[in-house]
Design a protein around this motif. Structure first.
Motif, PDB file in Angstrom:
ATOM      1  N   LYS A 169      48.842   2.451 118.743  1.00  0.00           N
ATOM      2  CA  LYS A 169      47.596   1.888 118.219  1.00  0.00           C
ATOM      3  C   LYS A 169      47.318   2.469 116.847  1.00  0.00           C
ATOM      4  O   LYS A 169      47.593   3.641 116.589  1.00  0.00           O
ATOM      5  N   PHE A 170      46.802   1.631 115.947  1.00  0.00           N
ATOM      6  CA  PHE A 170      46.355   2.142 114.659  1.00  0.00           C
ATOM      7  C   PHE A 170      45.067   1.448 114.231  1.00  0.00           C
ATOM      8  O   PHE A 170      44.773   0.329 114.667  1.00  0.00           O
ATOM      9  N   VAL A 171      44.303   2.154 113.412  1.00  0.00           N
ATOM     10  CA  VAL A 171      43.020   1.649 112.916  1.00  0.00           C
ATOM     11  C   VAL A 171      43.060   1.651 111.401  1.00  0.00           C
ATOM     12  O   VAL A 171      43.489   2.625 110.772  1.00  0.00           O
ATOM     13  N   THR A 172      42.628   0.563 110.797  1.00  0.00           N
ATOM     14  CA  THR A 172      42.666   0.429 109.344  1.00  0.00           C
ATOM     15  C   THR A 172      41.629  -0.614 108.924  1.00  0.00           C
ATOM     16  O   THR A 172      40.812  -1.043 109.731  1.00  0.00           O
ATOM     17  N   LEU A 173      41.638  -1.007 107.664  1.00  0.00           N
ATOM     18  CA  LEU A 173      40.843  -2.137 107.198  1.00  0.00           C
ATOM     19  C   LEU A 173      41.785  -3.306 106.940  1.00  0.00           C
ATOM     20  O   LEU A 173      42.945  -3.103 106.573  1.00  0.00           O
ATOM     21  N   ARG A 174      41.300  -4.498 107.105  1.00  0.00           N
ATOM     22  CA  ARG A 174      42.144  -5.667 106.883  1.00  0.00           C
ATOM     23  C   ARG A 174      42.580  -5.728 105.421  1.00  0.00           C
ATOM     24  O   ARG A 174      41.750  -5.673 104.513  1.00  0.00           O
ATOM     25  N   PRO A 175      43.878  -5.836 105.183  1.00  0.00           N
ATOM     26  CA  PRO A 175      44.363  -5.890 103.797  1.00  0.00           C
ATOM     27  C   PRO A 175      44.090  -7.246 103.153  1.00  0.00           C
ATOM     28  O   PRO A 175      43.857  -8.248 103.845  1.00  0.00           O
ATOM     29  N   ALA A 176      44.136  -7.261 101.842  1.00  0.00           N
ATOM     30  CA  ALA A 176      43.964  -8.503 101.092  1.00  0.00           C
ATOM     31  C   ALA A 176      45.327  -8.998 100.621  1.00  0.00           C
ATOM     32  O   ALA A 176      46.263  -8.210 100.455  1.00  0.00           O
ATOM     33  N   PRO A 177      45.469 -10.303 100.392  1.00  0.00           N
ATOM     34  CA  PRO A 177      46.734 -10.826  99.867  1.00  0.00           C
ATOM     35  C   PRO A 177      46.935 -10.423  98.415  1.00  0.00           C
ATOM     36  O   PRO A 177      45.990 -10.001  97.739  1.00  0.00           O
ATOM     37  N   TYR A 178      48.165 -10.542  97.936  1.00  0.00           N
ATOM     38  CA  TYR A 178      48.449 -10.223  96.543  1.00  0.00           C
ATOM     39  C   TYR A 178      47.632 -11.133  95.624  1.00  0.00           C
ATOM     40  O   TYR A 178      47.587 -12.349  95.843  1.00  0.00           O
ATOM     41  N   PRO A 179      47.004 -10.595  94.601  1.00  0.00           N
ATOM     42  CA  PRO A 179      46.193 -11.410  93.686  1.00  0.00           C
ATOM     43  C   PRO A 179      47.029 -12.481  92.984  1.00  0.00           C
ATOM     44  O   PRO A 179      48.130 -12.215  92.494  1.00  0.00           O
ATOM     45  N   GLY A 180      46.525 -13.693  92.987  1.00  0.00           N
ATOM     46  CA  GLY A 180      47.174 -14.770  92.254  1.00  0.00           C
ATOM     47  C   GLY A 180      48.449 -15.296  92.863  1.00  0.00           C
ATOM     48  O   GLY A 180      49.185 -16.055  92.211  1.00  0.00           O
ATOM     49  N   ARG A 181      48.737 -14.913  94.115  1.00  0.00           N
ATOM     50  CA  ARG A 181      49.953 -15.391  94.757  1.00  0.00           C
ATOM     51  C   ARG A 181      49.623 -16.082  96.067  1.00  0.00           C
ATOM     52  O   ARG A 181      48.479 -16.058  96.537  1.00  0.00           O
ATOM     53  N   THR A 182      50.620 -16.708  96.666  1.00  0.00           N
ATOM     54  CA  THR A 182      50.378 -17.484  97.883  1.00  0.00           C
ATOM     55  C   THR A 182      50.881 -16.795  99.152  1.00  0.00           C
ATOM     56  O   THR A 182      50.861 -17.391 100.227  1.00  0.00           O
ATOM     57  N   ASP A 183      51.306 -15.531  99.030  1.00  0.00           N
ATOM     58  CA  ASP A 183      51.753 -14.800 100.214  1.00  0.00           C
ATOM     59  C   ASP A 183      50.556 -14.459 101.099  1.00  0.00           C
ATOM     60  O   ASP A 183      49.549 -13.954 100.601  1.00  0.00           O
ATOM     61  N   PRO A 184      50.645 -14.690 102.396  1.00  0.00           N
ATOM     62  CA  PRO A 184      49.544 -14.318 103.283  1.00  0.00           C
ATOM     63  C   PRO A 184      49.340 -12.794 103.298  1.00  0.00           C
ATOM     64  O   PRO A 184      50.277 -12.031 103.033  1.00  0.00           O
ATOM     65  N   ALA A 185      48.149 -12.351 103.589  1.00  0.00           N
ATOM     66  CA  ALA A 185      47.908 -10.915 103.754  1.00  0.00           C
ATOM     67  C   ALA A 185      48.773 -10.423 104.909  1.00  0.00           C
ATOM     68  O   ALA A 185      48.986 -11.134 105.897  1.00  0.00           O
ATOM     69  N   HIS A 186      49.259  -9.195 104.805  1.00  0.00           N
ATOM     70  CA  HIS A 186      50.193  -8.712 105.819  1.00  0.00           C
ATOM     71  C   HIS A 186      50.219  -7.187 105.877  1.00  0.00           C
ATOM     72  O   HIS A 186      49.784  -6.510 104.960  1.00  0.00           O
ATOM     73  N   ILE A 187      50.777  -6.695 106.967  1.00  0.00           N
ATOM     74  CA  ILE A 187      50.999  -5.264 107.157  1.00  0.00           C
ATOM     75  C   ILE A 187      52.478  -5.076 107.450  1.00  0.00           C
ATOM     76  O   ILE A 187      53.011  -5.644 108.417  1.00  0.00           O
ATOM     77  N   HIS A 188      53.158  -4.297 106.624  1.00  0.00           N
ATOM     78  CA  HIS A 188      54.587  -4.046 106.820  1.00  0.00           C
ATOM     79  C   HIS A 188      54.797  -3.067 107.968  1.00  0.00           C
ATOM     80  O   HIS A 188      53.996  -2.157 108.183  1.00  0.00           O
ATOM     81  N   ILE A 189      55.902  -3.229 108.682  1.00  0.00           N
ATOM     82  CA  ILE A 189      56.232  -2.300 109.759  1.00  0.00           C
ATOM     83  C   ILE A 189      57.734  -2.055 109.821  1.00  0.00           C
ATOM     84  O   ILE A 189      58.541  -2.989 109.728  1.00  0.00           O
ATOM     85  N   THR A 190      58.084  -0.775 109.972  1.00  0.00           N
ATOM     86  CA  THR A 190      59.467  -0.342 110.165  1.00  0.00           C
ATOM     87  C   THR A 190      59.537   0.430 111.467  1.00  0.00           C
ATOM     88  O   THR A 190      58.623   1.183 111.799  1.00  0.00           O
ATOM     89  N   LEU A 191      60.637   0.247 112.209  1.00  0.00           N
ATOM     90  CA  LEU A 191      60.832   0.945 113.473  1.00  0.00           C
ATOM     91  C   LEU A 191      62.022   1.896 113.395  1.00  0.00           C
ATOM     92  O   LEU A 191      62.977   1.659 112.656  1.00  0.00           O
ATOM     93  N   LYS A 192      61.956   2.949 114.169  1.00  0.00           N
ATOM     94  CA  LYS A 192      63.104   3.859 114.343  1.00  0.00           C
ATOM     95  C   LYS A 192      63.134   4.265 115.809  1.00  0.00           C
ATOM     96  O   LYS A 192      62.227   4.938 116.300  1.00  0.00           O
ATOM     97  N   GLU A 193      64.161   3.814 116.496  1.00  0.00           N
ATOM     98  CA  GLU A 193      64.324   4.179 117.894  1.00  0.00           C
ATOM     99  C   GLU A 193      65.524   5.096 118.047  1.00  0.00           C
ATOM    100  O   GLU A 193      66.421   5.109 117.189  1.00  0.00           O
ATOM    101  N   PRO A 194      65.560   5.893 119.103  1.00  0.00           N
ATOM    102  CA  PRO A 194      66.657   6.845 119.283  1.00  0.00           C
ATOM    103  C   PRO A 194      68.030   6.179 119.238  1.00  0.00           C
ATOM    104  O   PRO A 194      68.255   5.152 119.878  1.00  0.00           O
ATOM    105  N   GLY A 195      68.945   6.758 118.463  1.00  0.00           N
ATOM    106  CA  GLY A 195      70.321   6.275 118.420  1.00  0.00           C
ATOM    107  C   GLY A 195      70.555   5.071 117.547  1.00  0.00           C
ATOM    108  O   GLY A 195      71.678   4.554 117.479  1.00  0.00           O
ATOM    109  N   ILE A 196      69.514   4.587 116.870  1.00  0.00           N
ATOM    110  CA  ILE A 196      69.643   3.401 116.020  1.00  0.00           C
ATOM    111  C   ILE A 196      68.950   3.672 114.692  1.00  0.00           C
ATOM    112  O   ILE A 196      67.907   4.320 114.642  1.00  0.00           O
TER     113      ILE A 196
END
Length: 211
Positions: free
Chosen positions: A123-150
């Protein structure tokens, strides 16, 4: 440096390199995924809950996102998985602190790390991000995973179902790595909440079937 410290340093480096070499390589190219290793807290001491630097109840409604990480069968909870997240601020920029180092310079200072508990929960708590100014990319939150052995790899970004920039065309192009990342927010009064479960290896190139 004293001989004992040199020996300890070399031994630690050797173990790190060996462990890295043993990781199965999956997911394809991933620029910036190595930022997951910049956690100031050792992986084995990370909590399943993190509060990002921008999270506040001061006249604003924060966003709480929780879920369960499952193994590739989609049923068995996966403990000990590291999650690294980062996103833009309320102006749509990746703003970093003046003394930022490493990938924080590009990812900004609104970032955090978690380690799934015995039930696979995070679980994480944050504020909703805004999209890049002047672009059409939707607002988003990046995520990277690291699991054992991979090795570390990225999955689909967290997106917002009510975002007008998340068009039908963009939805069709999503890879659903780890499962869908589209969030449906629920207003619970003092904050917004959303849920996203993650399936390890889903739509991840070269992921071992028997993992």
């Amino acid at each position: 440096m004293k001989p004992q410290k040199i020996i300890l340093f070399i031994a630690t480096l050797a173990v790190t390199l060996y462990a890295s070499a043993q990781d199965k390589k999956v997911g394809g190219p991933c620029e910036g995924c190595e930022a997951i290793h910049e956690s100031l807290v050792p992986f084995d001491r990370l909590d399943a809950l993190t509060k990002l630097p921008d999270a506040t109840w001061d006249g604003k409604k924060p966003l709480g996102i929780n879920g369960i990480v499952y193994k590739a069968d989609g049923k068995t909870p996966a403990p000990g998985v590291i999650l690294y997240i980062y996103h833009t601020d309320e102006t749509g920029h990746y703003t970093a602190k003046k003394d930022a180092k490493g990938w924080e310079k590009r990812h900004g200072s609104i970032r955090g790390w978690m380690r799934t508990n015995d039930k696979g929960e995070y679980k994480f708590v944050t504020l909703r991000p805004a999209p890049y100014p002047g672009r059409t990319d939707p607002a988003h939150i990046h995520i990277t995973l690291k699991e054992p052995g991979i090795n570390e790899y990225y999955i689909d970004e967290y997106l917002f179902d009510d975002d007008p920039l998340l068009t039908a065309e963009k939805r069709q192009k999503l890879e659903n790595r780890g499962g869908s990342g589209i969030l449906k927010l629920k207003d619970v009064g003092n904050m917004f909440k959303a849920e996203r479960h993650i399936i390890l290896g889903k739509n991840i190139p070269n992921y071992p079937i028997n993992q």
